[in-house]
Design an enzyme around this catalytic site. Structure first.
Site, PDB file in Angstrom:
ATOM      1  N   ARG A   1       0.860  -1.199   0.000  1.00  0.00           N
ATOM      2  CA  ARG A   1       0.000   0.000   0.000  1.00  0.00           C
ATOM      3  C   ARG A   1       0.891   1.242   0.000  1.00  0.00           C
ATOM      4  O   ARG A   1       0.613   2.236  -0.657  1.00  0.00           O
ATOM      5  CB  ARG A   1      -0.953   0.002   1.205  1.00  0.00           C
ATOM      6  CG  ARG A   1      -1.670   1.321   1.371  1.00  0.00           C
ATOM      7  CD  ARG A   1      -2.914   1.272   2.258  1.00  0.00           C
ATOM      8  NE  ARG A   1      -2.822   0.391   3.394  1.00  0.00           N
ATOM      9  CZ  ARG A   1      -2.132   0.659   4.517  1.00  0.00           C
ATOM     10  NH1 ARG A   1      -1.467   1.785   4.647  1.00  0.00           N
ATOM     11  NH2 ARG A   1      -2.111  -0.223   5.504  1.00  0.00           N
TER      12      ARG A   1
ATOM     13  N   TYR B   1     -16.199  16.997 -15.593  1.00  0.00           N
ATOM     14  CA  TYR B   1     -16.686  15.621 -15.516  1.00  0.00           C
ATOM     15  C   TYR B   1     -17.737  15.526 -14.399  1.00  0.00           C
ATOM     16  O   TYR B   1     -17.523  16.035 -13.290  1.00  0.00           O
ATOM     17  CB  TYR B   1     -15.501  14.687 -15.248  1.00  0.00           C
ATOM     18  CG  TYR B   1     -15.930  13.287 -14.906  1.00  0.00           C
ATOM     19  CD1 TYR B   1     -16.747  12.556 -15.770  1.00  0.00           C
ATOM     20  CD2 TYR B   1     -15.537  12.697 -13.724  1.00  0.00           C
ATOM     21  CE1 TYR B   1     -17.159  11.274 -15.444  1.00  0.00           C
ATOM     22  CE2 TYR B   1     -15.935  11.409 -13.398  1.00  0.00           C
ATOM     23  CZ  TYR B   1     -16.756  10.706 -14.259  1.00  0.00           C
ATOM     24  OH  TYR B   1     -17.157   9.444 -13.931  1.00  0.00           O
TER      25      TYR B   1
ATOM     26  N   ASP C   1      -6.987  19.241 -14.153  1.00  0.00           N
ATOM     27  CA  ASP C   1      -7.310  17.891 -14.615  1.00  0.00           C
ATOM     28  C   ASP C   1      -6.923  17.841 -16.095  1.00  0.00           C
ATOM     29  O   ASP C   1      -7.582  18.464 -16.939  1.00  0.00           O
ATOM     30  CB  ASP C   1      -8.802  17.610 -14.398  1.00  0.00           C
ATOM     31  CG  ASP C   1      -9.188  16.196 -14.806  1.00  0.00           C
ATOM     32  OD1 ASP C   1      -8.497  15.605 -15.665  1.00  0.00           O
ATOM     33  OD2 ASP C   1     -10.196  15.685 -14.280  1.00  0.00           O
TER      34      ASP C   1
ATOM     35  N   LYS D   1      -8.053   6.864 -19.199  1.00  0.00           N
ATOM     36  CA  LYS D   1      -8.338   7.428 -20.514  1.00  0.00           C
ATOM     37  C   LYS D   1      -7.103   7.332 -21.413  1.00  0.00           C
ATOM     38  O   LYS D   1      -6.608   6.248 -21.661  1.00  0.00           O
ATOM     39  CB  LYS D   1      -8.854   8.855 -20.333  1.00  0.00           C
ATOM     40  CG  LYS D   1      -9.971   8.984 -19.261  1.00  0.00           C
ATOM     41  CD  LYS D   1     -11.175   8.170 -19.609  1.00  0.00           C
ATOM     42  CE  LYS D   1     -12.337   8.149 -18.641  1.00  0.00           C
ATOM     43  NZ  LYS D   1     -12.229   8.508 -17.267  1.00  0.00           N
TER      44      LYS D   1
HETATM   45  C1  LIG Z   1     -11.904  14.597 -16.996  1.00  0.00           C
HETATM   46  C2  LIG Z   1     -12.085  13.443 -16.064  1.00  0.00           C
HETATM   47  N1  LIG Z   1     -11.539  13.505 -14.835  1.00  0.00           N
HETATM   48  C3  LIG Z   1     -11.689  12.492 -13.954  1.00  0.00           C
HETATM   49  C4  LIG Z   1     -12.424  11.374 -14.261  1.00  0.00           C
HETATM   50  C5  LIG Z   1     -12.585  10.270 -13.227  1.00  0.00           C
HETATM   51  O1  LIG Z   1     -11.723   9.229 -13.515  1.00  0.00           O
HETATM   52  P1  LIG Z   1     -12.012   7.673 -13.179  1.00  0.00           P
HETATM   53  O2  LIG Z   1     -13.224   7.278 -13.962  1.00  0.00           O
HETATM   54  O3  LIG Z   1     -10.758   6.989 -13.600  1.00  0.00           O
HETATM   55  O4  LIG Z   1     -12.264   7.583 -11.712  1.00  0.00           O
HETATM   56  C6  LIG Z   1     -12.997  11.262 -15.526  1.00  0.00           C
HETATM   57  C7  LIG Z   1     -13.787  10.067 -15.883  1.00  0.00           C
HETATM   58  O5  LIG Z   1     -14.435  10.035 -16.900  1.00  0.00           O
HETATM   59  C8  LIG Z   1     -12.823  12.334 -16.444  1.00  0.00           C
HETATM   60  O6  LIG Z   1     -13.370  12.304 -17.669  1.00  0.00           O
END
Ligand SMILES: Cc1ncc(COP(=O)(O)O)c(C=O)c1O
Length: 397
Positions: free
Chosen positions: A62, A115, A188, A213
């Site tokens: 961990r 998101y 992000d 992604k």
């Molecule tokens: C721009 C963005 N940030 C964060 C996330 C969250 O990521 P995760 O689905 O890997 O938890 C997503 C998920 O679609 C996203 O599109």
């Protein structure tokens, strides 16, 4: 739509190029066997050479695992930070970061387009914990400055390009706004990927990824990451990563690491295909608006050109005939797979209002009902164009 001078703001002559870092950073051949590919260390614990005698600091998985370390070093090298952290998902990375930086009673500024799961984390989880938020249109630097409460705001959070409306935030300008107020700028960078945009070089304090992604790139893993440059902040994140425990397992870390090796070539093909699809959608009378940051008509085009190398593989469009027609296009597509997520080699189509962004319904982050979002993959582009044409034709019947 390639920018004449590829953007790599802190590129020094002695820093290896992006693809070299992607393939080698954190991934020296194994010192014992010479194995070129990093090993998957499927172990929870490590033999100690006497009590407290750790080998290279490894104690319990961990806290640290060599496969995860390799990924974390590679991510840090790609994002031009000093430390990377790999998590079980993008949301796990976000949650750990916010509980590292903020305390109950603090305030954050969040984007008006983000998101849906990120909004849900602020609205339904962290607000209950005592973290207040204000929503600001992050493409408008003055509006963000107005939303910031100096002394109280700990984080200005942006996504750029945003999900799903592909809004563009001026990272350098917002870093100035956040820092003036004593807050951190968190970017992000999931939609751009580190290949197209490196926010740390523009003043961001933390970069967030859903490595699910483009970083992973093959729709076969869920993961998240944080990259920072500041040593003290890195230590605090490491403490929380270990304390909360939402870490990437070694198999998942390995998949993301393998994905990163081809990120550059994949992103170029994603961009090539997206540009052809944008052109095609613009020629359709049943499409009222094509949203892509590379288009002159996009309000964020100039900022995107300044901070991105190219404009990415995400394209959104609005259907002339409203919500049902948008849903029908999604249902009629064949090569574009109807599904959530993005950034994989395969093309995906979705209706954000009913799918990824359903949790933002009724909020300032609600998305238009006639919107369709495409994650353009790297298949043969003529097949993708033919598929969209037939899906739009069917929806129009
Ligand atoms: C721009 C963005 N940030 C964060 C996330 C969250 O990521 P995760 O689905 O890997 O938890 C997503 C998920 O679609 C996203 O599109």
């Amino acid at each position: 739509m390639t920018n004449p001078a590829p953007h790599d703001p802190t590129r020094h002559p002695e820093t290896p190029g992006f693809e070299t870092r992607a393939i080698h950073a954190g991934q020296e051949p194994d010192s014992r066997t010479g194995a070129v590919a990093p090993a998957i260390y499927a172990t929870s614990t490590y033999k100690q050479d006497g009590v407290g005698g750790l080998r290279e600091g490894y104690e319990y998985s961990r806290t640290a695992n060599p496969t995860r370390t390799a990924l974390e070093e590679c991510l840090a090298a790609l994002e031009l930070g000093s430390r990377g952290f790999a998590f079980a998902s993008g949301m796990a990375a976000e949650d750990t970061l916010l509980r590292t930086i903020c305390n109950p009673g603090d305030h954050v500024v969040i984007p008006n387009d983000a998101y849906g799961g990120t909004f849900r984390l602020f609205d339904k989880v962290l607000q209950r914990w005592g973290l207040e938020y204000s929503v600001a249109p992050v493409a408008d630097v003055d509006a963000v400055r107005t939303a910031v409460q100096p002394g109280r705001t700990k984080v200005v959070w942006v996504e750029t390009p945003t999900n799903p409306l592909l809004g563009i935030a001026d990272i350098a300008a917002l870093a100035g706004v956040a820092h003036e107020a004593g807050a951190l700028l968190v970017v992000d960078n999931t939609f751009a990927s580190p290949y197209l945009q490196q926010p740390m070089g523009l003043g961001a304090d933390v970069v967030v990824h859903s490595t699910t992604k483009y970083c992973g790139g093959h729709s076969d893993v869920v993961g998240g990451a944080l990259v920072v440059d500041d040593h003290a902040l890195a230590e605090e994140i490491a403490f929380h990563q270990n304390s909360v425990g939402a870490v990437a397992g070694p198999f998942d870390a390995w998949l993301v690491l393998r994905g990163l090796k081809t990120l550059g070539v994949r992103m170029d093909r994603h961009c090539d295909n997206a540009e052809r699809i944008v052109e095609f959608l613009q020629s359709r009378s049943d499409v009222t608006e094509v949203v892509y940051p590379g288009l002159e008509s996009h309000p964020g085009q100039a900022v995107a050109a300044k901070q991105m190398k190219r404009y990415g593989g995400m394209v959104s469009f609005r259907h002339r005939d409203g919500e049902q027609a948008a849903v029908d296009v999604c249902n009629a597509a064949r090569i574009f797979t109807l599904g959530e997520s993005l950034g994989g080699v395969e093309s995906l189509i979705e209706h954000p209002g009913r799918m990824t962004h359903a949790s933002a319904a009724g909020s300032p982050l609600e998305v238009p009902a006639d919107l369709v979002r495409l994650s353009v993959g790297i298949e043969t582009v003529d097949d993708l164009l033919a598929d969209l044409a037939q899906a739009l034709d069917q929806a129009g019947r």
